[in-house]
Design an enzyme around this catalytic site. Structure first.
Site, PDB file in Angstrom:
ATOM      1  N   PRO A  58      61.731  14.242 -44.066  1.00  0.00           N
ATOM      2  CA  PRO A  58      61.784  14.673 -45.467  1.00  0.00           C
ATOM      3  C   PRO A  58      61.456  16.152 -45.642  1.00  0.00           C
ATOM      4  CG  PRO A  58      60.384  12.724 -45.147  1.00  0.00           C
ATOM      5  CD  PRO A  58      60.669  13.301 -43.814  1.00  0.00           C
ATOM      6  N   GLU A  59      62.438  16.902 -46.071  1.00  0.00           N
ATOM      7  CA  GLU A  59      62.245  18.308 -46.430  1.00  0.00           C
ATOM      8  C   GLU A  59      62.342  18.403 -47.959  1.00  0.00           C
ATOM      9  OE1 GLU A  59      64.752  20.952 -44.133  1.00  0.00           O
ATOM     10  OE2 GLU A  59      64.774  19.587 -42.437  1.00  0.00           O
TER      11      GLU A  59
END
Length: 272
Positions: free
Chosen positions: A2-3
């Site tokens: 997750p960015e």
DNA sequence: CGTGCGGCCTGAATGC
DNA sequence: TGCATTCAGGCCGCAC
């Protein structure tokens, strides 16, 4: 992993599901995943109403009434979501927040790299990681963006990944934006022309916005607030495509290591 | 200031 | 088949 776009998707998805609900109880199955005192953590949040869910950098933040903040860093494999009521915690479920309407928020992390933490508003501002985060790429001006890199000798990929310089960019969107801008990841920041900085500014914003619109990228583990995959991985140009053809010039894509991270590059389109 | 490495973790993929 | 190795990588602490 997750960015920015994935955490943004989770925050947008989860907020309407939990806002104005109260945390009745918290089950902690793996206390080490909590930064700080797990017992104090439970006391801080029980019987607190959730008033807002938002994102800063890659942090997912729940604001609670009474100025407490529940902060998650999902690192590579963390998930925060609301499963169906009949779903039981599995071996990767480390914390469950039980809400007053019978729903529950699961915090899961196969690799246990992630964490959740709690802060008062004052302590959140004093937390060094939070306090030293760089600007948000979707909010920073073109001039300020250029200034972040034009005086630094470090390689542009390392600079993009440095959360103190610019917040929320990880390996995927660093590689994608550098390819779109035609910039080699090993180029020193202070060797980028004004034109290249402009291309990087616009392409980074574009890829982040497109990824958010697609509900994020589910390359390995990422899932949204309801447990569903994103779609942006179908739009990757270079990430994870070593050995395949460059979508622009058909040269075989290669990898190199920058700042300890694998970087996918087209040796023809991205010059040092 | 900049760089590299080990540590934290587990599971999938690969090698012999 | 089964065991060992490699890889994935965000962030920190530390050495140089």
């Amino acid at each position: 992993m997750p960015e920015l776009p994935e955490v943004e998707t989770i925050a947008r998805g989860i907020e309407p599901l939990v806002v104005n609900k109260t945390i009745n109880n918290i089950s902690v199955y793996y206390p080490k995943i909590i930064a700080g005192d797990a017992e104090l953590f439970q006391k801080t949040f029980i019987r607190q109403k959730i008033v807002r869910v938002w994102r800063r950098a890659k942090l997912l933040i729940f604001d609670l009434a009474g100025s407490a903040h529940l902060v998650f860093h999902l690192k590579m494999t963390g998930k925060v979501w609301l499963p169906h009521r009949d779903v039981r915690p599995d071996k990767h479920t480390h914390v469950v927040f039980h809400l007053d309407d019978g729903e529950s928020i699961f915090f899961q992390d196969m690799r246990k790299f992630g964490y959740c933490a709690f802060y008062s508003t004052k302590d959140l501002q004093l937390w060094n990681f939070f306090a030293t985060l760089g600007p948000e790429p979707l909010e920073v001006s073109h001039d300020e963006f250029s200034r972040l890199f034009s005086s630094r000798k470090g390689r542009i990929k390392a600079l993009l990944l440095d959360q103190k310089i610019i917040a929320g960019v990880g390996n995927i969107y660093a590689d994608e934006s550098l390819f779109m801008a035609g910039i080699h990841p090993e180029t020193p920041g202070n060797r980028l022309s004004a034109r290249e900085l402009g291309l990087l500014y616009h392409n980074l914003k574009e890829v982040l916005v497109q990824a958010i619109d697609a509900g994020g990228s589910s390359f390995r583990d990422y899932r949204n607030a309801l447990g569903y995959s994103g779609r942006f991985q179908e739009s990757f140009l270079v990430y994870g495509k070593k050995g395949e053809c460059c979508p622009r010039c058909k040269t075989i894509l290669q990898t190199c290591k920058v700042a300890g991270r694998t970087s996918c590059v087209c040796p023809a389109c991205q010059r040092k």
